[in-house]
Scaffold this motif. Structure first.
Motif, PDB file in Angstrom:
ATOM      1  N   UNK A  22       0.830  -1.218   0.000  1.00 14.11           N
ATOM      2  CA  UNK A  22       0.000   0.000   0.000  1.00 14.11           C
ATOM      3  C   UNK A  22       0.853   1.253   0.000  1.00 14.11           C
ATOM      4  N   UNK A  23       2.093   1.129  -0.471  1.00 12.16           N
ATOM      5  CA  UNK A  23       2.984   2.293  -0.476  1.00 12.16           C
ATOM      6  C   UNK A  23       2.401   3.445  -1.275  1.00 12.16           C
ATOM      7  N   UNK A  24       1.670   3.105  -2.329  1.00 14.70           N
ATOM      8  CA  UNK A  24       1.091   4.160  -3.162  1.00 14.70           C
ATOM      9  C   UNK A  24       0.021   4.945  -2.422  1.00 14.70           C
ATOM     10  N   UNK A  25      -0.581   4.330  -1.398  1.00  9.92           N
ATOM     11  CA  UNK A  25      -1.653   4.997  -0.655  1.00  9.92           C
ATOM     12  C   UNK A  25      -1.175   5.537   0.696  1.00  9.92           C
ATOM     13  N   UNK A  26       0.143   5.566   0.891  1.00  7.13           N
ATOM     14  CA  UNK A  26       0.678   5.976   2.192  1.00  7.13           C
ATOM     15  C   UNK A  26       0.291   7.401   2.546  1.00  7.13           C
ATOM     16  N   UNK A  27       0.378   8.290   1.572  1.00  6.99           N
ATOM     17  CA  UNK A  27       0.045   9.692   1.834  1.00  6.99           C
ATOM     18  C   UNK A  27      -1.421   9.831   2.226  1.00  6.99           C
ATOM     19  N   UNK A  28      -2.285   9.121   1.525  1.00  5.76           N
ATOM     20  CA  UNK A  28      -3.713   9.187   1.838  1.00  5.76           C
ATOM     21  C   UNK A  28      -3.996   8.642   3.236  1.00  5.76           C
ATOM     22  N   UNK A  29      -3.294   7.556   3.581  1.00  5.33           N
ATOM     23  CA  UNK A  29      -3.490   6.973   4.908  1.00  5.33           C
ATOM     24  C   UNK A  29      -3.025   7.938   6.002  1.00  5.33           C
ATOM     25  N   UNK A  30      -1.877   8.601   5.762  1.00  8.71           N
ATOM     26  CA  UNK A  30      -1.369   9.556   6.749  1.00  8.71           C
ATOM     27  C   UNK A  30      -2.339  10.716   6.918  1.00  8.71           C
TER      28      UNK A  30
ATOM     29  N   UNK B  10      -5.535  10.665   6.369  1.00  7.70           N
ATOM     30  CA  UNK B  10      -6.769  10.194   6.988  1.00  7.70           C
ATOM     31  C   UNK B  10      -6.602   9.945   8.487  1.00  7.70           C
ATOM     32  N   UNK B  11      -5.398   9.603   8.887  1.00  5.91           N
ATOM     33  CA  UNK B  11      -5.159   9.259  10.299  1.00  5.91           C
ATOM     34  C   UNK B  11      -4.294  10.303  11.004  1.00  5.91           C
ATOM     35  N   UNK B  12      -4.185  11.499  10.464  1.00  3.60           N
ATOM     36  CA  UNK B  12      -3.270  12.482  11.053  1.00  3.60           C
ATOM     37  C   UNK B  12      -3.690  12.895  12.458  1.00  3.60           C
ATOM     38  N   UNK B  13      -5.009  12.943  12.723  1.00  6.00           N
ATOM     39  CA  UNK B  13      -5.460  13.299  14.065  1.00  6.00           C
ATOM     40  C   UNK B  13      -5.005  12.253  15.082  1.00  6.00           C
ATOM     41  N   UNK B  14      -5.111  10.988  14.698  1.00  2.88           N
ATOM     42  CA  UNK B  14      -4.665   9.922  15.593  1.00  2.88           C
ATOM     43  C   UNK B  14      -3.151   9.950  15.771  1.00  2.88           C
TER      44      UNK B  14
END
Length: 305
Positions: free
Chosen positions: A90-98, A100-104
């Motif tokens: 999921x390296x391609x989606x790493x930025x999106x995951x970060x 989405x979860x930046x508050x956590x």
């Protein structure tokens, strides 16, 4: 009937190998074991604290956080290979995951910030922004506060859950010294029909009388605060000042250094004494007649002419 032990041990060994080679089963067993150890330790510490009459909430909170960290570390180590493969997939989606979860992520960073700087401990009174409360628990995502009315020095009954990222973006004020003793200020406002200086000494004596039973303790506590903060604070003797308001009323300001649980009690006693003295002075004729003063001034002016 005889039992062939070697085959039994061999089957048991094969069963245990199969059991511990299954990561799902091993994860469940490991989690149950660590949670059981945490429950036993926390219960033991709490029971000892209750028997000795001590506050061990800070130690209990540290035990919980440490054991949770150990469990997370062991589980990550157990599933390291799978997590690595999952992360690569999921390296391609790493930025999106970060995103989405930046508050956590910020909350976790805030937890490490609180753990490293230690701006407060469990049981301390703190102010975060406009919120004032007693810290009852902290974890990786939030800090739990029991709300305190700072003007009455009592609990409101509300429980506040503050995300740890708010601890980074807001100023944290440690009010722990106010938990036991506080410099309590209050004002008494009346009209100028009575001169408050007629009985201000009596009110001062009343304030000193109400503070006499804890004066020595208050003095030692104020000295401790001054040594730790390296500042001079008011107290422990009561202070009474007289001033005027914007509309010309008399304002009596009282400052007492006293136990927080007795601040409102002493305030009410002093207000009662002040009102009693004020009305007694008014009935006895010690009233400022502004009209008489004005007439006297006019007569002096007429005589001068």
């Amino acid at each position: 009937m005889s039992i062939d032990f070697p085959p039994v041990l061999e089957h048991l060994s094969l069963f245990l190998n199969a059991l511990f080679s299954n990561k799902v089963v091993l994860t469940i067993l490991l989690a149950f074991f660590i949670l059981g150890v945490k429950y036993a330790l926390v219960k033991t510490v709490r029971n000892r604290a209750i028997s000795k009459g001590k506050d061990k909430r800070d130690l209990v909170n540290n035990i919980k956080n440490f054991i949770n960290f150990v469990m997370l570390f062991l589980l990550l180590s157990l599933w390291a290979g799978e997590l690595q493969n999952f992360a690569l997939s999921i390296a391609a989606f790493a930025v999106a995951i970060v995103l989405a979860t930046r508050e956590f992520i910020q909350c976790v960073i805030g937890f490490f910030y609180l753990a490293s700087t230690r701006p407060f401990r469990i049981g301390d009174w703190v102010q975060v922004g406009e919120i004032v409360g007693e810290v009852s628990e902290t974890d990786w995502m939030k800090s739990t506060l029991l709300e305190v009315d700072i003007h009455k020095y009592e609990y409101t009954g509300k429980t506040l859950f503050i995300p740890n990222n708010a601890m980074i973006t807001n100023t944290i004020k440690n009010l722990n010294f106010l938990k036991r003793y506080a410099t309590h200020h209050f004002n008494i406002t009346r009209d100028q029909s009575v001169n408050p200086y007629l009985f201000i000494d009596q009110l001062q004596a009343k304030a000193e009388l109400y503070c006499a039973d804890f004066k020595e303790v208050a003095y030692r506590y104020s000295q401790t605060i001054e040594r730790r903060l390296d500042v001079k604070i008011a107290g422990p003797d009561p202070h009474i000042n007289v001033s005027t308001s914007d509309v010309g009323d008399s304002v009596v300001t009282v400052a007492i250094f006293c136990p927080t649980e007795r601040a409102i009690e002493i305030e009410q006693k002093l207000i009662k004494d002040f009102m009693t003295m004020w009305f007694a002075a008014r009935r006895s004729g010690n009233v400022l007649s502004f009209q008489n003063e004005l007439d006297e001034k006019n007569n002096i002016d007429d005589s001068a002419k």
